[in-house]
Design a protein around this motif. Structure first.
Motif, PDB file in Angstrom:
ATOM      1  N   THR A  49       0.840  -1.185   0.000  1.00  0.00           N
ATOM      2  CA  THR A  49       0.000   0.000   0.000  1.00  0.00           C
ATOM      3  C   THR A  49       0.878   1.238   0.000  1.00  0.00           C
ATOM      4  OG1 THR A  49      -1.713  -1.180   1.242  1.00  0.00           O
ATOM      5  CG2 THR A  49      -1.840   1.225   1.195  1.00  0.00           C
ATOM      6  N   VAL A  50       0.625   2.138  -0.933  1.00  0.00           N
ATOM      7  CA  VAL A  50       1.448   3.338  -1.053  1.00  0.00           C
ATOM      8  C   VAL A  50       0.568   4.489  -1.522  1.00  0.00           C
ATOM      9  CG1 VAL A  50       2.116   2.817  -3.430  1.00  0.00           C
ATOM     10  CG2 VAL A  50       3.570   4.294  -2.044  1.00  0.00           C
ATOM     11  N   SER A  51       0.841   5.668  -1.009  1.00  0.00           N
ATOM     12  CA  SER A  51       0.116   6.854  -1.455  1.00  0.00           C
ATOM     13  C   SER A  51       0.891   7.505  -2.591  1.00  0.00           C
ATOM     14  CB  SER A  51      -0.054   7.839  -0.296  1.00  0.00           C
ATOM     15  OG  SER A  51       1.216   8.232   0.216  1.00  0.00           O
ATOM     16  N   THR A  52       0.178   8.201  -3.466  1.00  0.00           N
ATOM     17  CA  THR A  52       0.805   8.824  -4.620  1.00  0.00           C
ATOM     18  C   THR A  52       0.140  10.151  -4.910  1.00  0.00           C
ATOM     19  OG1 THR A  52       1.284   8.565  -6.973  1.00  0.00           O
ATOM     20  CG2 THR A  52      -0.738   7.585  -6.181  1.00  0.00           C
ATOM     21  N   ALA A  53       0.882  11.063  -5.498  1.00  0.00           N
ATOM     22  CA  ALA A  53       0.319  12.341  -5.925  1.00  0.00           C
ATOM     23  C   ALA A  53      -0.183  12.214  -7.360  1.00  0.00           C
ATOM     24  CB  ALA A  53       1.379  13.430  -5.825  1.00  0.00           C
ATOM     25  N   ILE A  54      -1.202  13.001  -7.701  1.00  0.00           N
ATOM     26  CA  ILE A  54      -1.834  12.896  -9.012  1.00  0.00           C
ATOM     27  C   ILE A  54      -1.817  14.245  -9.703  1.00  0.00           C
ATOM     28  CG2 ILE A  54      -3.927  12.280 -10.271  1.00  0.00           C
ATOM     29  CD1 ILE A  54      -4.788  10.628  -7.859  1.00  0.00           C
ATOM     30  N   CYS A  55      -1.344  14.250 -10.941  1.00  0.00           N
ATOM     31  CA  CYS A  55      -1.475  15.420 -11.805  1.00  0.00           C
ATOM     32  C   CYS A  55      -2.681  15.173 -12.702  1.00  0.00           C
ATOM     33  CB  CYS A  55      -0.216  15.624 -12.640  1.00  0.00           C
ATOM     34  SG  CYS A  55       1.257  16.043 -11.686  1.00  0.00           S
ATOM     35  N   ASP A  56      -3.787  15.783 -12.376  1.00  0.00           N
ATOM     36  CA  ASP A  56      -5.059  15.512 -13.044  1.00  0.00           C
ATOM     37  C   ASP A  56      -5.456  16.709 -13.889  1.00  0.00           C
ATOM     38  OD1 ASP A  56      -7.166  13.991 -13.743  1.00  0.00           O
ATOM     39  OD2 ASP A  56      -8.129  13.946 -11.779  1.00  0.00           O
ATOM     40  N   GLY A  57      -5.912  16.469 -15.095  1.00  0.00           N
ATOM     41  CA  GLY A  57      -6.326  17.577 -15.951  1.00  0.00           C
ATOM     42  C   GLY A  57      -6.311  17.253 -17.425  1.00  0.00           C
ATOM     43  N   HIS A  58      -5.635  16.162 -17.802  1.00  0.00           N
ATOM     44  CA  HIS A  58      -5.656  15.753 -19.209  1.00  0.00           C
ATOM     45  C   HIS A  58      -7.068  15.308 -19.589  1.00  0.00           C
ATOM     46  CE1 HIS A  58      -1.767  15.661 -21.340  1.00  0.00           C
ATOM     47  NE2 HIS A  58      -1.219  15.660 -20.138  1.00  0.00           N
ATOM     48  N   LYS A  59      -7.494  15.719 -20.754  1.00  0.00           N
ATOM     49  CA  LYS A  59      -8.817  15.343 -21.244  1.00  0.00           C
ATOM     50  C   LYS A  59      -8.740  14.199 -22.247  1.00  0.00           C
ATOM     51  CE  LYS A  59     -10.928  19.898 -20.538  1.00  0.00           C
ATOM     52  NZ  LYS A  59      -9.798  20.436 -19.756  1.00  0.00           N
ATOM     53  N   ASP A  60      -7.529  13.725 -22.520  1.00  0.00           N
ATOM     54  CA  ASP A  60      -7.370  12.606 -23.453  1.00  0.00           C
ATOM     55  C   ASP A  60      -6.112  11.817 -23.086  1.00  0.00           C
ATOM     56  OD1 ASP A  60      -8.037  10.975 -25.603  1.00  0.00           O
ATOM     57  OD2 ASP A  60      -8.533  12.686 -26.885  1.00  0.00           O
ATOM     58  N   SER A  61      -5.828  10.784 -23.847  1.00  0.00           N
ATOM     59  CA  SER A  61      -4.756   9.841 -23.512  1.00  0.00           C
ATOM     60  C   SER A  61      -3.383  10.510 -23.503  1.00  0.00           C
ATOM     61  CB  SER A  61      -4.748   8.685 -24.508  1.00  0.00           C
ATOM     62  OG  SER A  61      -5.976   8.005 -24.500  1.00  0.00           O
ATOM     63  N   ILE A  62      -2.518  10.005 -22.602  1.00  0.00           N
ATOM     64  CA  ILE A  62      -1.149  10.495 -22.455  1.00  0.00           C
ATOM     65  C   ILE A  62      -0.193   9.485 -23.081  1.00  0.00           C
ATOM     66  CG2 ILE A  62       0.658  11.122 -20.796  1.00  0.00           C
ATOM     67  CD1 ILE A  62      -1.688  11.792 -18.843  1.00  0.00           C
ATOM     68  N   TYR A  63       0.679   9.953 -23.963  1.00  0.00           N
ATOM     69  CA  TYR A  63       1.638   9.080 -24.639  1.00  0.00           C
ATOM     70  C   TYR A  63       3.091   9.432 -24.323  1.00  0.00           C
ATOM     71  CZ  TYR A  63      -1.763   6.642 -27.581  1.00  0.00           C
ATOM     72  OH  TYR A  63      -2.781   5.843 -28.025  1.00  0.00           O
ATOM     73  N   SER A  64       3.348  10.613 -23.818  1.00  0.00           N
ATOM     74  CA  SER A  64       4.733  11.035 -23.620  1.00  0.00           C
ATOM     75  C   SER A  64       4.877  11.853 -22.342  1.00  0.00           C
ATOM     76  CB  SER A  64       5.218  11.852 -24.825  1.00  0.00           C
ATOM     77  OG  SER A  64       4.337  12.936 -25.089  1.00  0.00           O
ATOM     78  N   LEU A  65       6.042  11.687 -21.692  1.00  0.00           N
ATOM     79  CA  LEU A  65       6.381  12.418 -20.477  1.00  0.00           C
ATOM     80  C   LEU A  65       7.865  12.742 -20.493  1.00  0.00           C
ATOM     81  CD1 LEU A  65       4.654  10.211 -17.722  1.00  0.00           C
ATOM     82  CD2 LEU A  65       3.844  12.447 -18.488  1.00  0.00           C
ATOM     83  N   SER A  66       8.240  13.825 -19.829  1.00  0.00           N
ATOM     84  CA  SER A  66       9.643  14.118 -19.562  1.00  0.00           C
ATOM     85  C   SER A  66       9.707  14.993 -18.326  1.00  0.00           C
ATOM     86  CB  SER A  66      10.298  14.829 -20.756  1.00  0.00           C
ATOM     87  OG  SER A  66      11.685  15.006 -20.536  1.00  0.00           O
ATOM     88  N   VAL A  67      10.761  14.818 -17.530  1.00  0.00           N
ATOM     89  CA  VAL A  67      10.906  15.574 -16.293  1.00  0.00           C
ATOM     90  C   VAL A  67      12.372  15.985 -16.146  1.00  0.00           C
ATOM     91  CG1 VAL A  67      11.301  13.504 -14.882  1.00  0.00           C
ATOM     92  CG2 VAL A  67      10.367  15.571 -13.810  1.00  0.00           C
ATOM     93  N   THR A  68      12.610  17.147 -15.547  1.00  0.00           N
ATOM     94  CA  THR A  68      13.981  17.590 -15.302  1.00  0.00           C
ATOM     95  C   THR A  68      14.599  16.762 -14.185  1.00  0.00           C
ATOM     96  OG1 THR A  68      13.097  19.287 -13.820  1.00  0.00           O
ATOM     97  CG2 THR A  68      13.604  19.943 -16.083  1.00  0.00           C
TER      98      THR A  68
END
Length: 622
Positions: A150-169
């Motif tokens: 069991t683990v808690s996680t933060a959520i970035c919510d707001g996309h209205k359609d499918s996500i295919y790509s991510l990048s982070v510094t």
């Protein structure tokens, strides 16, 4: 026991799968201690390779716990952990050196398409078709176990359609995401808040790469362009129009001076970030899915829709080729050769065997009840092979076959898994009229080692299990999965091998997730009722009169015509009297076609009668 709509699937495969059986979706060059090349394949397997050898690139290990395409991977050298996201909706954390799953995260509700790691902050993001981005803390995940998951996680919510790509510094201060919304969203992952949008693409944003300092961004899209963005100004500062079709992958060299782009058209371009000049570098054998740069060895590794992975050595001098010239590099320097994955599957009429063909056109005959390869058929025309092997028989469909991963997956649904009752003429115990259920055999075999917590120790149930194990024994390495959804396509709840079901920890998970329709058969030994067929039996006539409701009979759908012949002789004709009775031959007809004694009622109804009305049989005595 779970009350959710849950299906069961199992894979017919070899004990070891050392070569790719599908396209390679993702690559990752790992520093020490792993010091290897990781490949994530559409056959659901992650593999590690001794990629530095110039003469013998060898397999180091396989990582097998996903149930669908593996779409994204990354490795943390600090923790010696491997992370993976898959179309089975799971994110998994692996002990890279030992090759086993430490934990499975089942938070996503749809395909996980991309992971992005901020190594300085020790967090990563996962995104996919459920339109949500989850932020995970690696140090927290490292402490998870099978019992403490069991683990808690933060959520970035707001996309209205499918996500295919991510990048982070690297410092985790800026996250970008793209998908079928056709624009790029900017996020502060520390607060999970939106910080802006970048508009300019006209189709799915398939790949994103942020510069290490977060000042610039490269984006690739299905619209065929690659764009360079200024994050401070939040605007596009350059557009690269080298490709004629969708661009699916970008890789950038150290120093942020050059990048490589490839996609559907299988060409790879090298582009300069300062001058915006581009050159056609190479041509692959299949659409390019991922590219990684090995700066230490001045080379590229490329994964494509084909099963092989190629290493391409980069030229040591600056290219003078323009876009329209032939490729600068003509052939790869090394290749990790893949195998031929299955491409098509047809279930035979006996509902025990499946014929498959692979990408080379070779055919294979599989036994579903034994979860094994029966015979290699060589080059075949699958339609002709199926016609030659099919018989005039009808057995209900109790499973479906899928080859999405390049291996044969058998999917079992509550609605039809137990629909195929058959009468076995010569079983192992010598019984000439033994009734078995194909789906019941498989469920018992998959869970042969599982002991349900709290279930009564029923000797009868144990005897039934022993009988089933004689009739249907599966290879112990056979993996199966519980899937929330239908036809094997959905959210994978749990994956396990047949030989692992007796482990105490795994048994407790099965106790919780096993669906009711499996529990009732496996624990309570409750089998569904036989399917009945209504029919009439009357004397043969060329022009039979309209039938009435009188004389309507009902029997199990797998009742053999030989039993109908016995019924006519015993119940309709009756025993013959006298000292010298004459032997008569009784023949049964349907639609004026003589029926063979081995045929059953359901075969007659579906292949000869071909009507939804009650079956009408006629007998003729000679």
């Amino acid at each position: 026991m779970s009350k959710k709509r849950t299906s069961v699937s199992y894979v017919i495969r070899d004990v070891h799968e050392p070569v790719h059986k599908g396209g390679v979706n993702a690559l990752f060059i790992a520093d020490a201690p792993a010091d290897c090349l990781f490949t994530a394949c559409r056959d659901s397997v992650i593999r590690s390779w001794n990629y530095k050898s110039k003469t013998n690139i060898s397999l180091i290990d396989t990582y097998e716990h996903h149930n669908d395409w593996v779409n994204s991977i990354f490795y943390s050298a600090k923790h010696d952990l491997l992370f993976s996201g898959s179309s089975d909706t799971g994110v998994k954390i692996w002990d890279a050196s030992k090759g086993f799953v430490m934990s499975s995260l089942r938070t996503h509700r749809d395909y996980v398409k991309k992971l992005a790691y901020a190594d300085e902050k020790d967090i990563f993001a996962s995104g996919g078709l459920d339109r949500r981005i989850y932020i995970w803390d690696v140090c927290t995940l490292k402490c998870l176990t099978t019992n403490n998951n069991t683990v808690s996680t933060a959520i970035c919510d707001g996309h209205k359609d499918s996500i295919y790509s991510l990048s982070v510094t690297p410092d985790g201060s800026l996250l970008v995401s793209g998908g079928t919304e056709n624009f790029i969203r900017m996020w502060d992952p520390r607060a999970c808040t939106k910080s802006g949008k970048l508009k300019g693409h006209t189709s799915n944003v398939k790949a994103l790469v942020l510069s290490p300092d977060g000042t610039q961004l490269l984006s690739a899209s299905s619209d065929g362009t690659v764009k360079l963005w200024s994050m401070g100004q939040q605007r596009c500062i350059a557009t690269y129009r080298n490709h004629t079709q969708g661009v699916w992958s970008i890789a950038v060299r150290e120093g942020w001076n050059k990048f490589y782009s490839g996609g559907r058209e299988a060409t790879l371009f090298e582009s300069d970030l300062k001058t915006t000049e581009s050159s056609l570098l190479l041509k692959e054998s299949g659409s390019i899915l991922d590219v990684v740069v090995d700066d230490d060895n001045n080379s590229l590794w490329i994964g494509t829709t084909k099963t092989s992975v190629n290493k391409w050595e980069l030229p040591s001098t600056k290219s003078t080729h323009s876009i329209i010239d032939k490729p600068l590099i003509s052939s790869p320097a090394a290749t990790i050769k893949g195998g031929d994955g299955l491409k098509s599957a047809v279930v035979l009429s006996d509902k025990q065997h499946v014929i498959c063909t692979d990408s080379s056109g070779s055919g294979f005959l599989y036994n579903v009840l034994g979860a094994k390869l029966v015979k290699e058929l060589g080059k075949i025309d699958i339609k002709e092979e199926v016609m030659a092997r099919n018989k005039q028989e009808f057995i209900p469909n109790w499973f479906s076959a899928d080859v999405k991963t390049g291996m044969l997956t058998i999917c079992l649904e509550e609605s039809d898994c137990y629909s195929a009752w058959v009468c076995v003429k010569d079983d192992l115990d010598g019984n000439n009229d033994n009734k078995i259920n194909y789906g019941g055999l498989i469920i018992q075999a998959l869970l042969q080692n599982w002991v349900c917590t709290g279930a009564p120790n029923d000797p009868t149930e144990q005897e039934c299990r022993a009988l089933y194990s004689k009739q249907c024994a599966l290879p112990p390495h056979t993996p199966f999965a519980l899937i929330e959804g239908s036809e094997g396509c959905g959210r994978t709840l749990f994956r396990i091998r047949v030989d692992e079901t007796g482990n105490p920890n795994d048994s407790r998970i099965l106790d919780e997730l096993i669906p009711g329709w499996v529990y009732d058969l496996r624990v309570k030994n409750e089998m569904p009722k036989f399917t009945k067929i209504a029919f009439y039996i009357e004397p043969y006539a060329e022009d039979p009169p309209p039938k009435s409701r009188e004389g309507r009979l009902s029997a199990n759908d797998f009742l053999a015509i030989s039993k109908v012949i016995e019924y006519v002789g015993d119940k309709i004709l009756g025993p013959q009297e006298g000292p010298n009775p004459v032997a008569h031959e009784i023949m049964i007809f349907c639609n004026k076609q003589k029926l063979e004694p081995h045929m059953d009622l359901r075969t007659v109804k579906h292949t000869i009668w071909k009507s939804g009305s009650d079956l009408r049989l006629m007998y003729l005595v000679t």
